[in-house]
Design a protein around this motif. Structure first.
Motif, PDB file in Angstrom:
ATOM      1  N   ALA B 195       0.839  -1.203   0.000  1.00 50.53           N
ATOM      2  CA  ALA B 195       0.000   0.000   0.000  1.00 50.53           C
ATOM      3  C   ALA B 195       0.867   1.242   0.000  1.00 50.53           C
ATOM      4  O   ALA B 195       2.021   1.199   0.438  1.00 50.53           O
ATOM      5  N   CYS B 196       0.316   2.346  -0.480  1.00 48.94           N
ATOM      6  CA  CYS B 196       1.025   3.610  -0.351  1.00 48.94           C
ATOM      7  C   CYS B 196       0.058   4.779  -0.444  1.00 48.94           C
ATOM      8  O   CYS B 196      -1.061   4.652  -0.933  1.00 48.94           O
ATOM      9  N   ILE B 197       0.522   5.922   0.071  1.00 48.51           N
ATOM     10  CA  ILE B 197      -0.187   7.180  -0.076  1.00 48.51           C
ATOM     11  C   ILE B 197       0.840   8.192  -0.557  1.00 48.51           C
ATOM     12  O   ILE B 197       1.944   8.246  -0.010  1.00 48.51           O
ATOM     13  N   ALA B 198       0.485   8.970  -1.581  1.00 49.62           N
ATOM     14  CA  ALA B 198       1.403   9.998  -2.064  1.00 49.62           C
ATOM     15  C   ALA B 198       0.740  11.357  -1.923  1.00 49.62           C
ATOM     16  O   ALA B 198      -0.453  11.513  -2.194  1.00 49.62           O
ATOM     17  N   LYS B 199       1.525  12.330  -1.492  1.00 48.09           N
ATOM     18  CA  LYS B 199       0.994  13.689  -1.313  1.00 48.09           C
ATOM     19  C   LYS B 199       2.064  14.691  -1.699  1.00 48.09           C
ATOM     20  O   LYS B 199       3.167  14.680  -1.147  1.00 48.09           O
ATOM     21  N   TYR B 252       4.407   0.755  -8.213  1.00 48.89           N
ATOM     22  CA  TYR B 252       3.192   1.481  -7.842  1.00 48.89           C
ATOM     23  C   TYR B 252       3.481   2.784  -7.116  1.00 48.89           C
ATOM     24  O   TYR B 252       2.674   3.718  -7.166  1.00 48.89           O
ATOM     25  N   PHE B 253       4.655   2.925  -6.504  1.00 49.62           N
ATOM     26  CA  PHE B 253       4.983   4.196  -5.862  1.00 49.62           C
ATOM     27  C   PHE B 253       5.019   5.310  -6.905  1.00 49.62           C
ATOM     28  O   PHE B 253       4.574   6.431  -6.670  1.00 49.62           O
ATOM     29  N   GLY B 254       5.545   4.978  -8.077  1.00 50.12           N
ATOM     30  CA  GLY B 254       5.605   5.963  -9.147  1.00 50.12           C
ATOM     31  C   GLY B 254       4.216   6.277  -9.688  1.00 50.12           C
ATOM     32  O   GLY B 254       3.872   7.446  -9.913  1.00 50.12           O
ATOM     33  N   ILE B 255       3.398   5.248  -9.860  1.00 54.14           N
ATOM     34  CA  ILE B 255       2.057   5.451 -10.408  1.00 54.14           C
ATOM     35  C   ILE B 255       1.226   6.329  -9.480  1.00 54.14           C
ATOM     36  O   ILE B 255       0.569   7.288  -9.917  1.00 54.14           O
ATOM     37  N   ILE B 256       1.248   6.023  -8.211  1.00 51.56           N
ATOM     38  CA  ILE B 256       0.420   6.770  -7.262  1.00 51.56           C
ATOM     39  C   ILE B 256       0.935   8.199  -7.099  1.00 51.56           C
ATOM     40  O   ILE B 256       0.152   9.150  -6.970  1.00 51.56           O
ATOM     41  N   ALA B 260      -1.231  11.590  -7.785  1.00 49.88           N
ATOM     42  CA  ALA B 260      -1.302  12.655  -6.789  1.00 49.88           C
ATOM     43  C   ALA B 260      -0.931  13.991  -7.418  1.00 49.88           C
ATOM     44  O   ALA B 260      -1.531  15.026  -7.133  1.00 49.88           O
ATOM     45  N   LYS B 261       0.048  13.943  -8.289  1.00 48.80           N
ATOM     46  CA  LYS B 261       0.472  15.168  -8.962  1.00 48.80           C
ATOM     47  C   LYS B 261      -0.641  15.682  -9.864  1.00 48.80           C
ATOM     48  O   LYS B 261      -0.957  16.865  -9.863  1.00 48.80           O
ATOM     49  N   VAL B 267      -3.274  10.793  -2.699  1.00 48.55           N
ATOM     50  CA  VAL B 267      -3.905   9.612  -3.287  1.00 48.55           C
ATOM     51  C   VAL B 267      -3.421   8.370  -2.552  1.00 48.55           C
ATOM     52  O   VAL B 267      -2.222   8.208  -2.314  1.00 48.55           O
ATOM     53  N   LYS B 268      -4.386   7.499  -2.217  1.00 44.17           N
ATOM     54  CA  LYS B 268      -4.068   6.260  -1.486  1.00 44.17           C
ATOM     55  C   LYS B 268      -4.354   5.059  -2.362  1.00 44.17           C
ATOM     56  O   LYS B 268      -5.346   5.033  -3.099  1.00 44.17           O
ATOM     57  N   PHE B 269      -3.485   4.070  -2.260  1.00 45.04           N
ATOM     58  CA  PHE B 269      -3.692   2.843  -3.007  1.00 45.04           C
ATOM     59  C   PHE B 269      -3.324   1.648  -2.147  1.00 45.04           C
ATOM     60  O   PHE B 269      -2.273   1.633  -1.513  1.00 45.04           O
ATOM     61  N   VAL B 270      -4.225   0.659  -2.109  1.00 44.08           N
ATOM     62  CA  VAL B 270      -3.961  -0.577  -1.373  1.00 44.08           C
ATOM     63  C   VAL B 270      -4.234  -1.744  -2.307  1.00 44.08           C
ATOM     64  O   VAL B 270      -5.304  -1.815  -2.900  1.00 44.08           O
ATOM     65  N   TYR B 271      -3.273  -2.633  -2.462  1.00 39.88           N
ATOM     66  CA  TYR B 271      -3.490  -3.811  -3.308  1.00 39.88           C
ATOM     67  C   TYR B 271      -4.516  -4.728  -2.655  1.00 39.88           C
ATOM     68  O   TYR B 271      -4.590  -4.826  -1.427  1.00 39.88           O
TER      69      TYR B 271
END
Lengths: 157, 763
Positions: B195-199, B252-256, B260-261, B267-271
C-alpha cells in the motif's frame, strides 16, 4: 430505515452505541475501519481466508470481512481496541507483550480476538483448543510457536 | 564477551509492543488524510499484449473521478530503482509483459467510484503469445519480451562462476552424485497487502507513506523520475506488516505519485490480496547438480547448471544473485566448482528477492547430493559435510576471502542431541519408525549465512545523550516487523550503561521518515541490519561515552580511563565516592555519530576480506503416509550460531519464522499458472496454501554463542534469512530416510509423493 442501497443500523462497538447509515454491500470490516475509524482490525484478504479481520460479534469470533454491514444491526461488537479496559491491558495482551507472541503485528489483532472468544468460552483452553480456534488466522512471520507456548498442555511446553 | 551485560542478552519487549497488541500501531492502509482520493489500477488481463488504444472518455465523466493517467499522459521515462536494479520499467506500460502490469490508473473520491471508472475504461489489446517456460524463453528463436532478448544478463550470457577444472574433477571422481531439482514460483504473501499514499506539498516536495523495506531507494527512484532533489522527498514507513524481500521499490509508488500530482490531492492505493500476489514472486528454478567425490572423501567437483525464471521485469538479483553464488554452493571444500546460471525473463510474475534469495536452490540440491555421498561412503549423515565445511580462518574460493569465527561443529552436536539423533537414527535406508502406512525419517540440513553486506551503504548512525539521561538514536535502519530497532537500542543502552531502553527514543524511517538529515541506509535486506546498524550504533554510542567520561573526569580532576557510566552516573571505578550525575555535568547533549568501518574489498565481485559467518544446522523429523502421500514434519531442531543473542526472544522469533516458512515452501507452496486459461489458478489465500498453526511441528531453537564474530557489535551475527535454506536439506534428507525417495521437486505434495512412491515400486 432501509433503502434500495443502504440501511440504518444500530450497533454497539466496544461498549459504545452507534447509529449508522451503511451501504448494503459494505462489510462490517469497512464500517469499523472507514466509518468508525477503528483501524486496529486489519484487512489481509477481504475474502475470509486470513483471519486478520477477526472481531467478536455477540460473543463469537467472526471474520468481519464476511459480515455484511446490515447484518451487524443490533449486535455487540468487540474489537482489539476494546480489549484493554480503562487503560489496563487484558491479560492476553500482557502475555503477548511479555512473551513476544507477535512479530510484525499485522495478524495480531485478529489472533487476539479469536483467542479472547475462545477463552471466554473455555478459560482453561489447551494448545489443541488454540490450534482449532486459530485455524483460520494466518501468520506469515511465524508467531505460532510463541502463541502456543502461552497455553498449557501440549507439545509446545 | 563475558556475562556481565546490563541489557544485552535480555529479551526486552519491543518498543512498539503495546501499540501492536492494542490496535494503536499504524500501518499504511490505516492512514487517512484530508481530501484524500482512492486509486485503482487498470491492468492487463493478458500476460503478454500490446496496448493499442485506451478510451477513458466514459470513465472521466463519472462524478467523483478526479484523475486518470495512461502511458501517454506521463513523462516518457523509466523507473530505475537505485537499489538492486530490476529490468527498468515504465510506471505505466503499453507493452504489457505480465498479469498485473498496469496500463492506466484512476483516482476518485471513493474506492467504489474508482472501481466503476476502471470498469468503464475501454482498452484494445493486441494479444501476444504468453512465454511461460524459461527453458523455451532462452532459445534464440523465442519471442522477445525485451529488446535485447529474454536472458536477463548483460549480453545474454549466463552468469558464470568457476575455478579449477570441473570436467577434470568429474572425471577423477570415484562417485558422482547428481540430480535435477525443480522449484516453483512462490510468493512472499505477507499478511499486509502492499500500500502507499502519495501527497505533493509543493510543485517539488513529495511525501510518500509506503510499505517498504527500502525507503531510501524509493526516495531516490522517485527523485530521479520526477527530477527533484532527493531531500525533497520524505518516505514514511510507520509499521510494516512484514516484507520478506517483496516490499522494496515497486512500480506502484511511481504510479500513485503521478496520480497525486495530476489530481493535486493525496492519493491512497492498497493492493487487494489477488493483485498483491502479482507484484513480486520468488524465481522458479531448475538446477542440474553434480558433486564428484573420491573414495577418501575429497570433493573433486561441484557443478551446478541453473535456469531461473525471473519473470517479466526480473534480473539476476531475482534469480542467481550473480557472483554471490559461490559463497553458498561452495561452502564445502572442493577442488573445482562451476556455477552457471541463466536468469530468464518470461511473462510470469516479476521475480525479486524472497528471504534467502537463491540459496534454497543450493541447499535443496547440494545438501541432498552430499547426503547421497555420505551414504555411499558409509559415513553418518552430516559427517562429510562437517569435515568439508570451510573452517574459521580458511580461505573461501574463488576470491580468497577469509572465513570468520563460526561453530558449525557445535551446531551439529547440539542439534543432534536435541533431536535425539542417536536414538532415532537407525541407519541408511532404515526409517526411524514404521507404523501402518506411516513412515518416519530424520535428516540433516546445513546452512551458512551472511550478515554484513552493503556496509558501505549505511551513511551513519547518530546518538545523542541529554543531561536528563534521555537518549535519541537516529538511524536510517528500517524496522520491518522484526524488532531490529529494539535490538539496536539495546546495543546503545549497553554502551552507555543504561539498564533499560525505556529512555531511548528512536528516530528512523519508521517514525520520522526519511527526513532531511536522516542518514542514508540502503535497506532492511540481506540480514544486515543488526550487524551494520548495530555496529554503527555501538561506535556512535562509544564516541558519546568517551566524550562524557572525559568531561566527567575533567570535572572530578581524574584520569578518564578510570571512569565508567551506569544509569546516568559517571563514577570512578577506583573510588566509588567520586561520582557525578549526568544532569550535574552536562548542559547540552553529547553527540556521537559513526558508520561501520569500511571493509577491505577483494576480488571482482567486491567481496569483503573477512566473511562474517552465521552458520546453522537443522534436523527435521518427518512422517510420510505412503497411502495418502502426505508428508508432515513432526519435530524440528534449528541450531543457529548467532554469535551473541542481543535479544534472545527476537532471535528465536526470527528462527521460528524462517523455519515455518521453509516448511511451508518445501511442502505446500506453489504459484500455479494455467497455460490454457492464461491465468494464475491460486493468487489468493483460499488456494495458495501457507502453513497455518496446525501445520507446524514443535520447533526447538538452539542459539549458539560459542563463536562470536571477531568484529562488529558485541560479536552478534545476523539471522533474518538464514533459517530458510537449511530446512530444505533437512526435510529432503528426512524424507529419504523415511521412504527411500530423494525429492527432486518442491513442494512435496501428496500427489507428487504418491507418484514417486509408484515409480519406486515399479523399480
Amino acid at each position: 430505515m432501509a433503502t434500495k442501497f443502504s440501511t440504518y443500523i444500530t450497533v454497539k462497538v466496544n461498549g459504545r452505541q452507534h447509529g449508522l447509515e451503511v451501504r448494503n454491500n459494505w462489510t462490517l470490516l469497512k464500517v469499523l475501519r472507514e466509518v468508525l475509524g477503528l483501524t486496529g482490525t486489519k484487512c489481509g484478504c477481504d475474502t475470509g481466508d486470513c483471519g486478520a479481520c477477526t472481531v467478536i460479534m455477540d460473543g463469537k469470533a467472526v471474520p468481519s470481512c464476511l459480515v455484511l454491514a446490515p447484518q451487524a444491526d443490533r449486535k455487540e461488537i468487540l474489537t482489539v481496541e476494546g480489549l484493554a479496559e480503562g487503560g489496563k491491558l487484558d491479560p492476553l495482551q500482557e502475555k503477548f507483550v511479555e512473551k513476544g507472541a507477535y512479530q510484525c503485528g499485522f495478524c495480531t489483532p485478529g489472533i487476539l480476538m479469536s483467542l479472547k472468544a475462545l477463552l471466554s468460552e473455555k478459560p482453561d483452553a489447551t494448545q489443541d483448543d488454540v490450534k482449532k480456534a486459530l485455524d483460520g488466522n494466518l501468520c506469515r512471520c511465524g508467531a505460532y510457536p510463541r502463541i502456543l507456548e502461552l497455553f498449557p498442555r501440549g507439545e509446545w511446553q | 564477551m563475558k556475562n556481565e551485560n546490563i541489557v544485552i542478552g535480555k529479551s526486552v519487549p519491543k518498543h512498539e509492543a503495546i501499540d501492536k497488541v492494542t490496535g494503536k500501531a499504524i500501518y499504511i492502509a490505516d492512514i487517512k488524510l484530508p481530501e484524500m482520493l482512492y486509486a485503482k489500477m487498470v491492468s492487463s488481463p493478458y500476460p503478454h499484449a500490446l496496448v493499442k488504444e485506451i478510451d477513458i472518455k466514459k470513465a472521466e465523466k463519472i462524478p467523483g473521478v478526479k484523475a486518470i493517467i495512461t502511458a501517454k499522459d506521463i513523462p516518457d521515462k523509466m523507473l530505475y530503482p537505485i537499489h538492486r536494479y530490476t529490468r527498468p520499467y515504465y510506471p505505466l506500460n503499453d507493452h504489457v509483459r505480465c498479469l498485473g502490469d498496469a496500463i492506466a490508473a484512476v483516482a476518485a473520491k471513493t474506492e467504489e467510484i474508482a472501481d466503476k471508472a476502471v470498469e468503464q475504461i475501454e482498452v484494445k489489446y493486441e494479444v501476444l503469445p504468453t512465454v511461460s517456460d524459461p527453458e523455451e524463453a532462452m532459445k534464440s528463436d523465442a519471442l522477445k519480451l525485451h529488446p535485447d532478448g529474454n536472458i536477463s544478463d548483460p549480453g545474454g550470457k549466463p552468469e558464470l562462476l568457476e575455478w579449477g577444472d570441473v570436467e577434470k574433477g568429474l572425471k577423477e571422481a570415484d562417485f558422482i552424485a547428481e540430480g535435477t531439482f525443480k522449484m516453483p514460483k512462490i510468493i512472499h504473501a505477507a499478511i499486509e497487502p502492499r500500500a502507499c499514499i502519495a501527497k505533493w506539498e509543493d510543485e517539488d516536495r513529495l511525501i510518500v507513506w509506503a510499505t517498504t523495506q527500502t525507503p531510501f531507494s524509493v526516495r531516490h527512484t522517485l527523485a530521479a523520475y520526477f527530477d527533484i532533489p532527493v531531500n525533497n522527498i520524505i518516505v514514511k514507513v510507520h509499521n510494516l506488516g512484514a516484507g520478506f524481500g517483496g516490499k522494496e521499490d515497486e512500480q506502484y509508488f511511481g504510479i500513485i505519485s503521478l496520480l497525486a500530482k495530476k489530481s493535486g490531492r493525496p492519493v491512497k492505493f492498497v493492493y487487494t490480496r489477488d493483485t498483491d500476489s502479482m507484484v513480486r514472486s520468488r524465481w522458479g528454478a531448475v538446477t542440474k547438480a553434480k558433486v564428484g567425490v573420491k573414495k577418501d572423501g575429497t570433493i573433486t567437483a561441484i557443478d551446478l547448471e541453473q535456469c531461473y525464471d525471473v519473470g517479466a521485469y526480473g534480473n539476476p538479483d531475482g534469480g542467481s544473485g550473480t557472483t554471490f553464488g559461490a559463497v553458498n554452493a561452495a561452502i564445502y571444500r572442493t577442488e573445482s566448482c562451476r556455477i552457471k546460471a541463466y536468469n530468464v525473463n518470461t511473462n510470469m510474475v516479476t521475480a525479486y528477492k524472497l528471504r534467502s534469495v537463491y540459496v534454497p536452490t543450493y541447499r535443496f540440491s547440494v545438501e541432498q547430493l552430499m547426503d547421497m555421498i555420505e551414504e555411499w561412503l558409509g559415513k553418518e549423515p552430516g559427517e562429510l559435510r562437517l569435515e568439508k565445511n570451510i573452517k574459521p580462518g580458511e580461505k573461501i574460493m574463488p576470491y580468497g576471502n577469509i572465513m570468520d569465527n563460526h561453530a558449525m561443529d557445535i551446531c551439529l552436536k547440539k542439534a543432534k542431541e536435541a533431536a535425539e539423533w542417536s536414538k532415532k537414527w537407525k541407519g541408511w535406508k532404515k526409517p526411524v519408525s514404521i507404523e501402518g502406512a506411516k513412515r518416519r525419517g530424520i535428516g540433516i540440513g546445513f546452512g551458512t549465512g551472511w550478515c554484513d553486506w552493503f556496509r558501505e551503504h549505511h551513511q551513519g548512525t547518530i546518538v545523542e545523550l541529554y543531561p536528563d539521561g534521555k537518549v535519541i538514536l537516529t538511524t536510517g535502519i528500517t524496522d520491518i516487523g522484526t524488532g531490529n530497532l529494539t535490538t539496536i537500542s539495546q546495543i546503545v543502552a549497553e554502551v552507555l550503561g543504561l539498564p533499560s531502553v525505556e529512555n531511548i527514543e528512536v528516530k528512523a524511517p519508521n517514525t520520522l521518515g526519511t527526513e532531511g538529515d536522516m542518514p542514508f541506509d540502503c535497506g532492511t535486506i540481506a540480514s544486515r541490519t543488526l550487524f551494520v546498524g548495530g555496529w554503527a550504533a555501538q561506535l556512535a554510542a562509544t564516541e558519546v561515552k568517551e566524550k562524557v567520561l572525559k568531561i566527567g573526569a575533567t570535572k572530578l580532576q581524574q584520569d578518564p580511563s578510570e571512569f565508567d557510566i551506569y544509569d546516568n552516573v559517571i563514577y570512578s571505578k577506583k573510588d566509588k565516592g567520586k561520582r557525578v550525575h549526568l544532569r550535574d555535568l552536562l548542559t547540552e547533549p553529547i553527540v556521537g555519530s559513526a558508520y561501520p568501518p569500511l571493509p577491505k574489498v577483494i576480488g571482482r565481485a567486491k567481496r569483503y576480506e573477512y566473511y562474517v559467518a552465521p552458520v546453522e544446522v537443522h534436523i527435521a523429523e518427518v512422517e510420510v503416509d505412503i497411502e495418502t502421500g502426505e508428508t508432515k514434519v513432526v519435530n524440528f531442531v534449528a541450531a543457529h550460531d548467532i554469535g551473541k543473542a542481543i535479544n534472545p526472544q527476537i532471535v528465536r522469533n526470527q528462527v521460528c519464522g524462517g523455519v515455518i516458512q521453509g516448511i511451508s515452501f518445501a511442502l505446500y507452496e506453489e504459484l500455479i499458472f494455467d497455460r490454457e486459461k492464461n491465468i494464475y489458478v491460486n493468487p489468493d489465500f483460499m488456494d495458495y496454501k501457507i502453513a497455518n498453526i496446525g501445520d507446524i511441528p514443535p520447533i526447538e531453537v538452539i542459539l549458539i554463542e560459542d563463536a562470536p564474530a571477531t568484529f562488529g557489535p558485541f560479536g552478534a551475527k545476523g539471522v533474518g534469512e538464514h533459517p530458510v535454506p537449511p530446512v530444505y536439506g533437512a526435510i529432503a534428507n528426512a524424507i529419504y530416510n523415511a521412504v527411500g525417495i530423494r525429492p527432486k521437486e518442491t513442494p512435496v505434495t501428496p500427489e507428487r509423493m504418491l507418484k514417486w512412491l509408484k515409480e519406486q515400486a515399479q523399480g
